[in-house]
Design an enzyme around this catalytic site. Structure first.
Site, PDB file in Angstrom:
ATOM      1  N   GLY A   1      -3.812  -9.794  -1.851  1.00  0.00           N
ATOM      2  CA  GLY A   1      -3.163 -10.201  -0.610  1.00  0.00           C
ATOM      3  C   GLY A   1      -4.166 -10.318   0.537  1.00  0.00           C
ATOM      4  O   GLY A   1      -5.383 -10.214   0.333  1.00  0.00           O
TER       5      GLY A   1
ATOM      6  N   ASP B   1      -2.674  -6.543  -9.031  1.00  0.00           N
ATOM      7  CA  ASP B   1      -1.677  -7.327  -8.274  1.00  0.00           C
ATOM      8  C   ASP B   1      -0.841  -8.070  -9.311  1.00  0.00           C
ATOM      9  O   ASP B   1      -1.145  -8.019 -10.512  1.00  0.00           O
ATOM     10  CB  ASP B   1      -2.391  -8.328  -7.324  1.00  0.00           C
ATOM     11  CG  ASP B   1      -1.509  -8.779  -6.168  1.00  0.00           C
ATOM     12  OD1 ASP B   1      -0.422  -9.326  -6.430  1.00  0.00           O
ATOM     13  OD2 ASP B   1      -1.897  -8.595  -5.003  1.00  0.00           O
TER      14      ASP B   1
ATOM     15  N   ILE C   1       4.110  -3.421  -9.494  1.00  0.00           N
ATOM     16  CA  ILE C   1       4.277  -2.086  -8.934  1.00  0.00           C
ATOM     17  C   ILE C   1       5.609  -1.461  -9.377  1.00  0.00           C
ATOM     18  O   ILE C   1       5.805  -0.247  -9.291  1.00  0.00           O
ATOM     19  CB  ILE C   1       4.144  -2.150  -7.381  1.00  0.00           C
ATOM     20  CG1 ILE C   1       3.814  -0.783  -6.814  1.00  0.00           C
ATOM     21  CG2 ILE C   1       5.364  -2.726  -6.716  1.00  0.00           C
ATOM     22  CD1 ILE C   1       2.511  -0.254  -7.267  1.00  0.00           C
TER      23      ILE C   1
ATOM     24  N   TYR D   1      11.947  -4.630   5.904  1.00  0.00           N
ATOM     25  CA  TYR D   1      10.527  -4.255   5.801  1.00  0.00           C
ATOM     26  C   TYR D   1      10.234  -3.027   6.673  1.00  0.00           C
ATOM     27  O   TYR D   1       9.634  -2.048   6.221  1.00  0.00           O
ATOM     28  CB  TYR D   1       9.684  -5.453   6.239  1.00  0.00           C
ATOM     29  CG  TYR D   1       8.208  -5.190   6.393  1.00  0.00           C
ATOM     30  CD1 TYR D   1       7.381  -5.041   5.288  1.00  0.00           C
ATOM     31  CD2 TYR D   1       7.622  -5.130   7.667  1.00  0.00           C
ATOM     32  CE1 TYR D   1       6.011  -4.827   5.436  1.00  0.00           C
ATOM     33  CE2 TYR D   1       6.262  -4.922   7.821  1.00  0.00           C
ATOM     34  CZ  TYR D   1       5.461  -4.765   6.710  1.00  0.00           C
ATOM     35  OH  TYR D   1       4.110  -4.547   6.863  1.00  0.00           O
TER      36      TYR D   1
HETATM   37  P1  NAD Z   1       0.181  -9.709   1.523  1.00  0.00           P
HETATM   38  O1  NAD Z   1       1.582 -10.200   1.428  1.00  0.00           O
HETATM   39  O2  NAD Z   1      -0.889 -10.673   1.840  1.00  0.00           O
HETATM   40  O3  NAD Z   1      -0.222  -8.961   0.174  1.00  0.00           O
HETATM   41  C1  NAD Z   1       0.695  -8.141  -0.520  1.00  0.00           C
HETATM   42  C2  NAD Z   1       0.339  -8.249  -1.973  1.00  0.00           C
HETATM   43  O4  NAD Z   1       1.320  -7.484  -2.705  1.00  0.00           O
HETATM   44  C3  NAD Z   1       0.405  -9.690  -2.519  1.00  0.00           C
HETATM   45  O5  NAD Z   1      -0.846 -10.061  -3.077  1.00  0.00           O
HETATM   46  C4  NAD Z   1       1.507  -9.647  -3.566  1.00  0.00           C
HETATM   47  O6  NAD Z   1       1.247 -10.453  -4.704  1.00  0.00           O
HETATM   48  C5  NAD Z   1       1.545  -8.159  -3.916  1.00  0.00           C
HETATM   49  N1  NAD Z   1       2.829  -7.780  -4.486  1.00  0.00           N
HETATM   50  C6  NAD Z   1       4.065  -8.143  -4.093  1.00  0.00           C
HETATM   51  N2  NAD Z   1       4.991  -7.651  -4.944  1.00  0.00           N
HETATM   52  C7  NAD Z   1       4.314  -6.948  -5.880  1.00  0.00           C
HETATM   53  C8  NAD Z   1       4.700  -6.206  -7.022  1.00  0.00           C
HETATM   54  N3  NAD Z   1       5.992  -6.117  -7.401  1.00  0.00           N
HETATM   55  N4  NAD Z   1       3.750  -5.593  -7.742  1.00  0.00           N
HETATM   56  C9  NAD Z   1       2.438  -5.696  -7.408  1.00  0.00           C
HETATM   57  N5  NAD Z   1       2.003  -6.405  -6.343  1.00  0.00           N
HETATM   58  C10 NAD Z   1       2.941  -7.023  -5.586  1.00  0.00           C
HETATM   59  O7  NAD Z   1       0.178  -8.495   2.549  1.00  0.00           O
HETATM   60  P2  NAD Z   1      -1.043  -7.893   3.372  1.00  0.00           P
HETATM   61  O8  NAD Z   1      -0.997  -8.501   4.708  1.00  0.00           O
HETATM   62  O9  NAD Z   1      -2.269  -7.918   2.583  1.00  0.00           O
HETATM   63  O10 NAD Z   1      -0.524  -6.399   3.528  1.00  0.00           O
HETATM   64  C11 NAD Z   1      -0.990  -5.341   2.729  1.00  0.00           C
HETATM   65  C12 NAD Z   1      -0.255  -4.089   3.157  1.00  0.00           C
HETATM   66  O11 NAD Z   1      -0.525  -3.836   4.534  1.00  0.00           O
HETATM   67  C13 NAD Z   1       1.258  -4.194   3.013  1.00  0.00           C
HETATM   68  O12 NAD Z   1       1.767  -2.955   2.589  1.00  0.00           O
HETATM   69  C14 NAD Z   1       1.715  -4.486   4.416  1.00  0.00           C
HETATM   70  O13 NAD Z   1       2.998  -4.012   4.656  1.00  0.00           O
HETATM   71  C15 NAD Z   1       0.700  -3.748   5.253  1.00  0.00           C
HETATM   72  N6  NAD Z   1       0.544  -4.309   6.593  1.00  0.00           N
HETATM   73  C16 NAD Z   1       0.004  -5.557   6.766  1.00  0.00           C
HETATM   74  C17 NAD Z   1      -0.111  -6.074   8.051  1.00  0.00           C
HETATM   75  C18 NAD Z   1      -0.710  -7.437   8.313  1.00  0.00           C
HETATM   76  O14 NAD Z   1      -0.689  -7.903   9.455  1.00  0.00           O
HETATM   77  N7  NAD Z   1      -1.275  -8.104   7.306  1.00  0.00           N
HETATM   78  C19 NAD Z   1       0.326  -5.316   9.155  1.00  0.00           C
HETATM   79  C20 NAD Z   1       0.913  -4.078   8.916  1.00  0.00           C
HETATM   80  C21 NAD Z   1       0.992  -3.565   7.630  1.00  0.00           C
HETATM   81  N1  SER Z   2       1.909  -8.276  10.214  1.00  0.00           N
HETATM   82  C1  SER Z   2       3.014  -7.698   9.537  1.00  0.00           C
HETATM   83  C2  SER Z   2       4.184  -8.614   9.534  1.00  0.00           C
HETATM   84  O1  SER Z   2       4.233  -9.450  10.408  1.00  0.00           O
HETATM   85  C3  SER Z   2       3.395  -6.418  10.228  1.00  0.00           C
HETATM   86  O2  SER Z   2       3.509  -5.427   9.322  1.00  0.00           O
HETATM   87  O3  SER Z   2       5.053  -8.473   8.703  1.00  0.00           O
END
Ligand code: NAD
Ligand code: SER
Length: 320
Positions: free
Chosen positions: A16, A39, A55, A144
């Site tokens: 991700g 993933d 997962i 979420y």
């Molecule tokens: P993303 O959506 O880019 O990546 C999430 C990954 O999880 C994806 O590659 C997806 O294939 C994988 N996934 C989904 N379902 C799955 C499953 N059943 N089994 C295994 N893998 C699975 O998200 P991200 O932006 O990289 O976020 C990573 C973490 O950080 C998440 O927990 C998200 O909530 C948290 N987060 C992200 C942000 C942001 O701005 N990017 C902000 C706050 C929190």
């Molecule tokens: N950047 C994330 C979202 O917009 C916050 O967890 O979902």
């Protein structure tokens, strides 16, 4: 400090937006053979050990952990705020049951340390909007946000009850050039840079004055590594630390881009993501992270804009 020779790391959600960059940073820091990326989506580039792992497949997770002698899990797999609203039951299942399987690893496998990313999505309409305190009213409106808030409480529970070393931060919206975001409400702040370079214009799905907390990817990776490397007794908060770098509106981001691309144009067509953004807070008080484990951000809005444009111009071969 962590003994980098002993840790064997599993990353979930490794392909991700954050996982792509964090996995590379962990491999640099701990050694390529010490990090297993997983993933349900294959990585674009084959850069180290990778295994397909859902997962929700609890039995397989255990086998992977046992087969590889995993000590530390960075549990990133989740469905984000905007995508999550399309199928709330599935989002709850992936985000909540996925986390519970990971936490249980800390009770009956070699796993002793876990990183869980929480989010500003834990806040809601009745949370103080400006300089949101560490301990405050939590009324998330998205599935979420509810899953992240419940997740924080479960992390705290496993620490208090079973002594598990679980650590977490509430990431703001993360902005990166290396990887694209995956269905969040803050995604506009990444897409805008690609469109500014490719099209010279961008149609934003949030209103011009929607102020949200944001962070450049470099800062979020450093925060994660520093949090995980800090001595355990420095980690006083076992739900999740507030974490902050900058806050801006789409109009302010567009103005920062215009300093480098003077003809850049932005228009606004708010959609369903506006209500989600309106339910979150504007700015974050992260004094506890700064005091407990020395957090300090490096990138503000203009520094981040310059870095994003420089890196993406290279990627798209748009020389200055
Ligand atoms: P993303 O959506 O880019 O990546 C999430 C990954 O999880 C994806 O590659 C997806 O294939 C994988 N996934 C989904 N379902 C799955 C499953 N059943 N089994 C295994 N893998 C699975 O998200 P991200 O932006 O990289 O976020 C990573 C973490 O950080 C998440 O927990 C998200 O909530 C948290 N987060 C992200 C942000 C942001 O701005 N990017 C902000 C706050 C929190
Ligand atoms: N950047 C994330 C979202 O917009 C916050 O967890 O979902």
């Amino acid at each position: 400090m962590a003994d980098t020779n002993k840790e064997i790391i599993l990353v979930t959600g490794a392909t991700g937006q954050i996982g792509t960059v964090l996995t590379e940073a962990l491999r640099d820091h701990y050694g390529i053979d010490h990090v297993l990326a997983t993933d349900i989506k294959k990585p674009e580039v084959d850069a180290g050990r990778f295994e397909m792992l859902d997962i929700l497949n609890t039995q397989r997770i255990k086998e992977v952990v046992q087969d590889n002698g995993i000590t530390t899990v960075y549990h990133l797999a989740a469905i984000l705020s905007a995508s999550g609203e399309w199928n709330p039951q599935k989002t709850w299942n992936v985000n909540m049951n996925g986390l519970m399987s990971i936490l249980e690893l800390g009770r009956d496998t070699s796993v002793t340390k876990i990183f869980f990313p929480s989010s500003i999505a834990v806040f809601g309409l009745s949370t103080p909007r400006v300089h949101t305190p560490q301990d405050t009213v939590m009324t998330p409106t998205t599935v979420y946000g509810i899953s992240k808030e419940a997740g924080e409480l479960w992390c705290n529970y496993y620490h208090q009850r079973f002594g598990l070393d679980v650590r977490s931060v509430r990431y703001p919206g993360i902005i990166s050039y290396q990887s694209m975001p995956g269905g969040g409400t803050t995604d506009y702040a990444v897409d805008i840079f690609h469109q500014a370079i490719l099209q010279g214009q961008y149609t934003c799905f949030l209103k011009a004055d929607t102020r949200l907390p944001m962070m450049y990817m470099d800062d979020s990776i450093r925060a994660t590594l520093e949090l995980m490397a800090a001595p355990s007794d420095k980690i006083k908060i076992r739900t999740a630390y507030n974490l902050s770098a900058m806050s801006f509106t789409p109009a302010e981001l567009a103005a920062s881009i215009k300093k480098h691309i003077p003809d850049f144009k932005i228009t606004y067509e708010p959609d369903a993501r506006q209500a989600i953004a309106d339910s979150w807070t504007e700015s974050i008080d992260d004094q506890a992270a700064r005091k407990d484990w020395g957090w300090k951000h490096a990138f503000d809005l203009d520094a981040m804009t310059l870095e994003m444009l420089t890196q993406l111009k290279k990627k798209y071969n748009h020389g200055e």
